[in-house]
Write a protein that holds these residues in place. Structure first.
Motif, mmCIF file in Angstrom:
data_model
loop_
_atom_site.group_PDB
_atom_site.id
_atom_site.type_symbol
_atom_site.label_atom_id
_atom_site.label_comp_id
_atom_site.label_asym_id
_atom_site.label_seq_id
_atom_site.Cartn_x
_atom_site.Cartn_y
_atom_site.Cartn_z
ATOM 1 N N GLU A 71 0.823 -1.211 0.000
ATOM 2 C CA GLU A 71 0.000 0.000 0.000
ATOM 3 C C GLU A 71 0.860 1.266 0.000
ATOM 4 O O GLU A 71 0.509 2.262 -0.635
ATOM 5 N N VAL A 72 1.991 1.219 0.694
ATOM 6 C CA VAL A 72 2.903 2.374 0.710
ATOM 7 C C VAL A 72 3.423 2.630 -0.697
ATOM 8 O O VAL A 72 3.442 3.774 -1.160
ATOM 9 N N ASN A 73 3.840 1.577 -1.381
ATOM 10 C CA ASN A 73 4.344 1.740 -2.747
ATOM 11 C C ASN A 73 3.268 2.284 -3.684
ATOM 12 O O ASN A 73 3.528 3.154 -4.510
ATOM 13 N N GLN A 74 2.048 1.775 -3.557
ATOM 14 C CA GLN A 74 0.949 2.268 -4.389
ATOM 15 C C GLN A 74 0.637 3.728 -4.056
ATOM 16 O O GLN A 74 0.383 4.539 -4.941
ATOM 17 N N SER A 75 0.673 4.063 -2.782
ATOM 18 C CA SER A 75 0.398 5.424 -2.354
ATOM 19 C C SER A 75 1.466 6.388 -2.869
ATOM 20 O O SER A 75 1.162 7.502 -3.292
ATOM 21 N N MET A 76 2.728 5.954 -2.846
ATOM 22 C CA MET A 76 3.802 6.801 -3.371
ATOM 23 C C MET A 76 3.603 7.070 -4.860
ATOM 24 O O MET A 76 3.863 8.173 -5.333
ATOM 25 N N ALA A 77 3.131 6.072 -5.583
ATOM 26 C CA ALA A 77 2.873 6.267 -7.008
ATOM 27 C C ALA A 77 1.764 7.296 -7.221
ATOM 28 O O ALA A 77 1.815 8.103 -8.149
ATOM 29 N N GLN A 78 0.767 7.300 -6.344
ATOM 30 C CA GLN A 78 -0.332 8.261 -6.461
ATOM 31 C C GLN A 78 0.073 9.655 -5.993
ATOM 32 O O GLN A 78 -0.300 10.651 -6.598
ATOM 33 N N ILE A 79 0.837 9.721 -4.907
ATOM 34 C CA ILE A 79 1.259 11.026 -4.371
ATOM 35 C C ILE A 79 2.235 11.701 -5.316
ATOM 36 O O ILE A 79 2.187 12.911 -5.514
ATOM 37 N N GLY A 80 3.141 10.927 -5.899
ATOM 38 C CA GLY A 80 4.128 11.475 -6.827
ATOM 39 C C GLY A 80 5.411 11.886 -6.131
ATOM 40 O O GLY A 80 5.583 11.725 -4.928
ATOM 41 N N ASP A 81 6.318 12.437 -6.923
ATOM 42 C CA ASP A 81 7.615 12.862 -6.404
ATOM 43 C C ASP A 81 7.464 14.100 -5.534
ATOM 44 O O ASP A 81 6.576 14.932 -5.757
ATOM 45 N N PRO A 82 8.358 14.250 -4.561
ATOM 46 C CA PRO A 82 8.316 15.440 -3.701
ATOM 47 C C PRO A 82 8.584 16.709 -4.513
ATOM 48 O O PRO A 82 9.394 16.699 -5.441
ATOM 49 N N THR A 83 7.902 17.763 -4.159
ATOM 50 C CA THR A 83 8.126 19.065 -4.789
ATOM 51 C C THR A 83 8.447 20.082 -3.702
ATOM 52 O O THR A 83 7.992 19.943 -2.567
ATOM 53 N N PRO A 84 9.214 21.095 -4.041
ATOM 54 C CA PRO A 84 9.555 22.097 -3.027
ATOM 55 C C PRO A 84 8.311 22.861 -2.578
ATOM 56 O O PRO A 84 7.501 23.268 -3.408
ATOM 57 N N PRO A 85 8.155 23.047 -1.278
ATOM 58 C CA PRO A 85 7.044 23.876 -0.781
ATOM 59 C C PRO A 85 7.198 25.324 -1.268
ATOM 60 O O PRO A 85 8.299 25.727 -1.659
ATOM 61 N N PRO A 86 6.120 26.097 -1.261
ATOM 62 C CA PRO A 86 6.205 27.490 -1.693
ATOM 63 C C PRO A 86 7.281 28.264 -0.915
ATOM 64 O O PRO A 86 7.428 28.074 0.294
ATOM 65 N N GLY A 87 8.039 29.084 -1.625
ATOM 66 C CA GLY A 87 9.077 29.885 -0.990
ATOM 67 C C GLY A 87 10.377 29.136 -0.769
ATOM 68 O O GLY A 87 11.260 29.599 -0.058
ATOM 69 N N THR A 88 10.505 27.938 -1.401
ATOM 70 C CA THR A 88 11.709 27.140 -1.264
ATOM 71 C C THR A 88 12.220 26.717 -2.639
ATOM 72 O O THR A 88 11.522 26.896 -3.639
ATOM 73 N N CYS A 89 13.419 26.169 -2.662
ATOM 74 C CA CYS A 89 13.930 25.581 -3.908
ATOM 75 C C CYS A 89 14.664 24.301 -3.554
ATOM 76 O O CYS A 89 15.090 24.102 -2.414
ATOM 77 N N ALA A 90 14.799 23.443 -4.534
ATOM 78 C CA ALA A 90 15.396 22.128 -4.307
ATOM 79 C C ALA A 90 16.905 22.245 -4.149
ATOM 80 O O ALA A 90 17.565 22.952 -4.894
ATOM 81 N N SER A 91 17.417 21.512 -3.186
ATOM 82 C CA SER A 91 18.858 21.425 -2.975
ATOM 83 C C SER A 91 19.423 20.461 -4.002
ATOM 84 O O SER A 91 18.808 19.461 -4.334
ATOM 85 N N THR A 92 20.615 20.745 -4.487
ATOM 86 C CA THR A 92 21.252 19.850 -5.454
ATOM 87 C C THR A 92 22.065 18.776 -4.761
ATOM 88 O O THR A 92 22.620 17.919 -5.393
ATOM 89 N N VAL A 93 22.144 18.830 -3.442
ATOM 90 C CA VAL A 93 22.934 17.851 -2.683
ATOM 91 C C VAL A 93 22.054 16.698 -2.287
ATOM 92 O O VAL A 93 20.952 16.832 -1.871
#
Length: 175
Positions: free
Chosen positions: A153-175
């Motif tokens: 169920e966790v794997n199926q839920s991750m597929a539905q939720i999708g990849d993490p995205t930066p919250p508003p006012g943030t940017c993704a770290s390259t590290v």
């Protein structure tokens, strides 16, 4: 040395010099180096870690009981610990929560929080705070909580939720 062999060496030499010039020009004109800009964010934004953990031992959790049910936080904490997560001592929340769960996290745990959300089948409310300085994720278990999801169920839920995205006012770290 014959004329044919000399001509072959001359052609190979010219090709090697031409290839070297092309490589140098490509490296000098490369614009992708500026895309990450050494992990810098625009002014006024916070860098966040969107990396999904490879194993549960990389995630630190603290479970808080947001209900009147005695021992709920300890039970949920034990379930997460049995799945391999690093657990902090559980506590009772100062406020009650009437939903499934509230996941509180900071910039160091955005990707991990997305994964934890899948353990509640996406029904947990995420709450990001750029003021949090640790990578510990707080989970306030609410009145509507019944059980954690199974591995499938966790794997199926991750597929539905999708990849993490930066919250508003943030940017993704390259590290």
């Amino acid at each position: 040395m014959g004329f044919t062999r000399l001509r072959a060496y001359l052609v190979v030499g010219v090709l090697a010099v031409a290839a070297s010039i092309v490589v140098v020009v490509a490296l000098v004109r490369d614009t992708q180096g500026d895309a990450s800009a050494a992990g810098r964010c625009p002014a006024g934004t916070t860098m966040v870690n969107l990396t999904l953990p490879k194993e549960p031992a990389q995630v630190k959790l603290r479970v808080l009981n947001g209900t009147k049910r005695v021992g709920l936080a300890e039970t949920v904490s034990a379930e997460f610990q049995d799945r391999g997560f690093k657990m902090q001592p559980s506590k009772t929340s100062k406020s009650k929560f009437d939903q499934v769960a509230l996941i509180q996290y900071g910039p160091k745990a955005v990707g991990a929080a997305q994964w934890i959300r899948a353990y509640f089948l996406g029904d947990a409310k995420p709450e990001f705070s750029d003021k949090r300085t640790t990578d510990v994720i707080d989970i306030v278990v609410g009145e509507r909580f019944r059980s954690l999801a199974t591995f499938t169920e966790v794997n199926q839920s991750m597929a539905q939720i999708g990849d993490p995205t930066p919250p508003p006012g943030t940017c993704a770290s390259t590290v």
